[in-house]
Design an enzyme around this catalytic site. Structure first.
Site, PDB file in Angstrom:
ATOM      1  N   ASN A 119       0.758  -1.132   0.028  1.00 43.30           N
ATOM      2  CA  ASN A 119      -0.057  -0.014  -0.071  1.00 43.30           C
ATOM      3  C   ASN A 119       0.870   1.269   0.003  1.00 43.30           C
ATOM      4  O   ASN A 119       1.452   1.619   1.059  1.00 43.30           O
ATOM      5  CB  ASN A 119      -0.878  -0.093   1.225  1.00 43.30           C
ATOM      6  CG  ASN A 119      -1.802   1.228   1.191  1.00 43.30           C
ATOM      7  OD1 ASN A 119      -1.827   2.072   0.386  1.00 43.30           O
ATOM      8  ND2 ASN A 119      -2.345   1.470   2.554  1.00 43.30           N
ATOM      9  N   TRP A 120       0.972   2.016  -1.017  1.00 43.63           N
ATOM     10  CA  TRP A 120       1.917   3.087  -1.354  1.00 43.63           C
ATOM     11  C   TRP A 120       1.543   4.438  -0.512  1.00 43.63           C
ATOM     12  O   TRP A 120       2.407   5.116  -0.177  1.00 43.63           O
ATOM     13  CB  TRP A 120       2.265   3.225  -2.673  1.00 43.63           C
ATOM     14  CG  TRP A 120       3.088   2.186  -3.460  1.00 43.63           C
ATOM     15  CD1 TRP A 120       3.470   1.206  -2.970  1.00 43.63           C
ATOM     16  CD2 TRP A 120       3.610   2.428  -4.653  1.00 43.63           C
ATOM     17  NE1 TRP A 120       4.197   0.289  -4.064  1.00 43.63           N
ATOM     18  CE2 TRP A 120       4.254   0.858  -5.033  1.00 43.63           C
ATOM     19  CE3 TRP A 120       3.221   3.180  -5.858  1.00 43.63           C
ATOM     20  CZ2 TRP A 120       4.704   0.952  -6.437  1.00 43.63           C
ATOM     21  CZ3 TRP A 120       3.983   3.085  -7.016  1.00 43.63           C
ATOM     22  CH2 TRP A 120       4.608   1.818  -7.273  1.00 43.63           C
ATOM     23  N   LYS A 121       0.132   4.461  -0.397  1.00 41.26           N
ATOM     24  CA  LYS A 121      -0.352   5.449   0.338  1.00 41.26           C
ATOM     25  C   LYS A 121      -0.022   6.992  -0.569  1.00 41.26           C
ATOM     26  O   LYS A 121      -0.106   6.711  -1.859  1.00 41.26           O
ATOM     27  CB  LYS A 121       0.021   5.637   2.029  1.00 41.26           C
ATOM     28  CG  LYS A 121      -0.003   4.465   2.631  1.00 41.26           C
ATOM     29  CD  LYS A 121       0.009   4.431   4.250  1.00 41.26           C
ATOM     30  CE  LYS A 121      -0.169   3.541   4.740  1.00 41.26           C
ATOM     31  NZ  LYS A 121       0.116   3.520   6.193  1.00 41.26           N
TER      32      LYS A 121
ATOM     33  N   GLU B 291      -6.826   4.790   7.993  1.00 38.26           N
ATOM     34  CA  GLU B 291      -6.631   6.486   7.915  1.00 38.26           C
ATOM     35  C   GLU B 291      -7.711   7.099   7.077  1.00 38.26           C
ATOM     36  O   GLU B 291      -8.166   8.278   7.363  1.00 38.26           O
ATOM     37  CB  GLU B 291      -5.335   6.353   6.917  1.00 38.26           C
ATOM     38  CG  GLU B 291      -4.128   6.103   7.637  1.00 38.26           C
ATOM     39  CD  GLU B 291      -2.897   5.793   6.723  1.00 38.26           C
ATOM     40  OE1 GLU B 291      -1.980   5.500   7.370  1.00 38.26           O
ATOM     41  OE2 GLU B 291      -3.018   5.665   5.820  1.00 38.26           O
TER      42      GLU B 291
ATOM     43  N   GLU C   4      -5.420  -4.784  10.766  1.00 38.70           N
ATOM     44  CA  GLU C   4      -4.391  -3.873  10.846  1.00 38.70           C
ATOM     45  C   GLU C   4      -4.724  -3.290  12.336  1.00 38.70           C
ATOM     46  O   GLU C   4      -5.551  -2.472  12.267  1.00 38.70           O
ATOM     47  CB  GLU C   4      -4.319  -2.833   9.838  1.00 38.70           C
ATOM     48  CG  GLU C   4      -5.691  -2.250   9.557  1.00 38.70           C
ATOM     49  CD  GLU C   4      -5.730  -1.095   8.683  1.00 38.70           C
ATOM     50  OE1 GLU C   4      -4.685  -0.506   8.205  1.00 38.70           O
ATOM     51  OE2 GLU C   4      -6.688  -0.197   8.829  1.00 38.70           O
TER      52      GLU C   4
ATOM     53  N   GLY D  54       2.683   2.292  10.832  1.00 42.20           N
ATOM     54  CA  GLY D  54       3.504   3.466  10.728  1.00 42.20           C
ATOM     55  C   GLY D  54       4.296   3.753  12.114  1.00 42.20           C
ATOM     56  O   GLY D  54       4.927   4.870  12.189  1.00 42.20           O
TER      57      GLY D  54
ATOM     58  N   GLY E  30       2.810  -1.213   4.533  1.00 40.88           N
ATOM     59  CA  GLY E  30       3.010   0.230   3.770  1.00 40.88           C
ATOM     60  C   GLY E  30       4.260   0.644   3.650  1.00 40.88           C
ATOM     61  O   GLY E  30       4.651   0.732   2.519  1.00 40.88           O
ATOM     62  N   GLY E  31       5.024   1.432   4.548  1.00 46.73           N
ATOM     63  CA  GLY E  31       6.151   2.113   4.282  1.00 46.73           C
ATOM     64  C   GLY E  31       7.396   1.039   3.624  1.00 46.73           C
ATOM     65  O   GLY E  31       8.061   1.208   2.621  1.00 46.73           O
TER      66      GLY E  31
END
Length: 706
Positions: A462-464, A551, A621, A627, A688-689
């Site tokens: 998930n690049w966001k 988010e 999650e 994060g 994520g990151g």
């Protein structure tokens, strides 16, 4: 740092809480003293004439109550985020005020701890710097504060604290302060309190003489003063303290007869016997509702030969008006107004001396009644120094506030623990029942086992809101090439921002890497500026879409009903849905994670048919691990995913549950992926990151080979 951070936060929390509680309490039980200090501040900024006394008194009570309550809220970790921010704002304001005091010295005593503890202005400023730093730490990491009361019962402690501290202020205002921290306490001999011990350091002064000659003004010291030059005419003098020496507790008490100019201090303080002093700092504002009791005490004093004097800082005009109004026949003498306000917090108030020692004090609301004054003072209670009631007062405060609050905390903790035990037992029973039923039917069990082995293992990125178009295409190419060189043992999906989708689709090998969007609209089409529909996502070549991410819920207010619409539209347009669910740290600490996750699934996806469910991938999650670098342990993750699979089984049956892929999302990285993926109910990760670097992402994908 992960271990020291909670320790640091809770040390700062204790420091702030205890300081606020002590500061608020000592001011709350002396509301008039706090009002006098507020008046000093208003006079410095020339606003005292515009703020009535009653407003100053309300500010006194309100400020003390707020300070005490904030301290208790900090101590019990109630409303941690909001209270930490309020305390930070409070400390910013107080630090600014004390900086002004330290630099300009407009007021000698800031009054932050009332009369209980006196600090210099510089000491107060340094103290506030430390407290400000502690408040910054709390505001930065508020959730590390250890909670003593569960959220459902916090309101009881809050309102109970407000009622207690306001009651303490009102009682201290109507009577006298609960604790007397001033030098004129019962048992103090005023004359002895004025003595300077032998050998004590003396205060040294520098005296400057201002003289004038022929229109020219000049300053002289004692050494160069022109004693023999009569041409210099003395105009004024100025005295400065060079070195502060010992200052006795009582240094400003004097009684003067303004009519004769005589100093009566010694004659009154050394009198062998009882003396009544009616203290009225400002006669113009003195309460005259009990003047009958005052007159009765005066008549009693005359009958038994006791002296009775009025002490005031008011003018002769005010004294005459009081005498005309009340019929007072006792004489009034002059004493400094600030001193009188320090002697007793009542206007008027009555003080009884015996050979200069304070035997008793009464507010004008508690004056001895004529029925009590039926014999000489030496024979009745009013003429004897009351027994030290400090421990009695502490016991009463404990009974009225500390014990009930402690009982609430203990009851709350027991209730929370038993609730957790019950939930744990229920969950274990459900799990045992589920496995028992599986084992009862070996055929079905073997089938389910094969299904579990067959369900898809997935690693989704998930690049966001990261990477511009060119960077995104380059990253997709790099991921594609690395997987082409070494084929993965799982399905791989990358979910990119909308603007990347069509371009990234052109560089991906669909057999190696699936493409997904991070969101889609809850409307099919129409006048919805800025939205991207599910059909638009599908038209780019994407096969997946992430919905329900925390988010989106937190920042954009996506409700269960909105997500329900999005899921329906995504499935209707041929997209597979990666649906997210998870709890906050507060919900985890309150043992509510199961009910939170179940509610999120109930509200958005458990309405689907069994056929539609085949295109649903679930992603658990824990919001507290997204994060943050903080990962749920593999056992915690397995426990939650097993629970999710059990409620899917309740809804759609065990076979469907065993075919459903459930991913873990929350600071998953190459170092912990093998342990997470080894758990029987974890079918991959929503990354994520770590998905923004091809090497890191590939390391997680390769965890399926270990």
């Amino acid at each position: 740092m992960s271990k020291t951070k909670p320790i640091l936060v809770n040390i700062c929390r204790a420091l702030l809480a205890l300081t606020f509680i002590f500061s608020g309490f000592v001011k709350a039980i002396d509301p008039l003293g706090t009002q006098y200090k507020i008046s000093d501040y208003l006079e410095v900024v020339q606003l005292s004439a515009y703020v009535p006394d009653w407003v100053q008194l309300m500010l006194s009570v309100g400020l003390s109550a707020v300070e005490f309550t904030l301290g208790v809220l900090l101590l019990l970790a109630i409303q941690r985020r909001a209270v930490s921010k309020i305390v930070l704002l409070f400390m910013v304001a107080m630090t600014a005020v004390t900086l002004w005091l330290a630099v300009g010295e407009p007021i000698q005593d800031c009054g932050c701890f009332g009369d209980a503890l006196r600090l210099t202005n510089m000491q107060t400023f340094l103290k506030n710097i430390i407290l400000l730093a502690a408040a910054v730490v709390l505001t930065r990491w508020p959730l590390y504060q250890i909670r003593f009361i569960s959220k459902t019962n916090q309101w009881i402690a809050f309102y109970f604290t407000i009622i207690f501290i306001l009651t303490a202020s009102i009682l201290s205002l109507y009577h006298l302060p609960i604790f007397d921290f001033r030098p004129y306490y019962i048992g103090q001999n005023i004359k002895k309190g004025m003595e300077i011990p032998k050998g004590a350091r003396q205060t040294t002064y520098r005296t400057t003489f201002i003289c004038e000659r022929n229109g020219i003004t000049r300053e002289f010291t004692e050494k160069d003063y022109p004693y023999n030059d009569s041409t210099w005419v003395f105009k004024d003098t100025r005295q400065e303290i060079l070195e502060q020496g010992y200052e006795p507790p009582i240094h400003d008490f004097s009684i003067t007869d303004e009519k004769t100019g005589d100093d009566l201090t010694d004659s009154i303080l050394t009198k062998d016997g009882y003396t009544f002093l009616l203290i009225a700092p400002v006669l113009e504002r003195a309460d005259d509702s009990n003047f009958g009791d005052i007159d009765a005490i005066y008549e009693y004093a005359k009958e038994y030969g006791y002296d009775f004097y009025g002490l005031t800082a008011s003018t002769d005009k005010a004294v005459r008006h009081w005498s005309e109004l009340t019929g007072a026949e006792y004489p009034f003498y002059t004493t400094d107004g600030t001193t009188l306000k320090t002697v007793i917090r009542s206007n008027p108030g009555l003080v009884l001396l015996y050979k200069g020692t304070i035997i008793n004090k009464w507010s004008h609301n508690d004056l001895p009644k004529p029925a009590e004054l039926n014999a000489p003072l030496s024979l009745i209670e009013a003429g004897r120094e009351p027994e030290d009631s400090t421990w009695t007062k502490i016991a009463m405060i404990s009974i009225c506030y500390i014990f009930p609050l402690s009982f609430l905390i203990a009851a709350d903790r027991i209730w929370a623990w038993t609730r957790w035990v019950r939930k744990r037992e229920e969950w274990l029973k459900q799990k045992e029942e589920w496995f028992r039923q599986k084992e009862q039917s070996n055929k079905l069990y073997q089938l389910l086992k094969r299904k579990r082995q067959m369900r898809k293992k997935i690693v989704a990125g998930n690049w966001k809101m990261n990477e511009n178009l060119q960077e995104g295409v380059a990253l997709a190419k790099e991921i594609n090439e690395s997987l082409k060189a070494e084929k993965p043992n799982c399905d791989v999906v990358i979910c990119t921002p909308f603007i990347h989708l069509a371009s990234v689709a052109q560089v991906l090998d669909a057999d190696l890497v699936g493409l997904g969007a991070e969101n889609c609209a809850d409307k099919e089409k129409g006048a919805y500026t800025g939205e991207v529909s599910a059909s638009m996502v599908k038209s780019t070549g994407a096969q997946y879409v992430i919905l329900g991410h925390s988010e989106r819920r937190q920042y954009y207010g996506e409700t269960a009903e909105i997500l329900k619409e999005k899921v329906q539209l995504a499935l209707a347009n041929g997209l597979k849905v990666i649906f997210c669910c998870g709890e906050t740290l507060e919900e985890r600490e309150a043992e509510k994670q199961n009910e939170v996750v179940k509610a999120e699934l109930d509200g958005s996806v458990f309405n689907l048919s069994a056929e539609e469910w085949k295109n649903i991938i679930l992603a658990y999650e824990p919001i507290w691990a997204i994060g943050t670098g903080k990962t749920a342990t593999s056992d915690q993750a397995q426990e939650m995913l097993a629970y999710i699979r059990s409620i899917v089984a309740e809804k759609y049956g065990k076979e469907v549950a065993e075919e459903t892929s459930i991913l873990y999302g929350g600071s998953c990285k190459a170092s912990n992926a093998p342990e997470l993926f080894s758990k029987p109910d974890i079918d991959g990760g929503l990354i994520g990151g770590a998905s923004l670097k091809a090497a890191d992402f590939k390391g997680i994908i390769d965890a399926w080979k270990k």
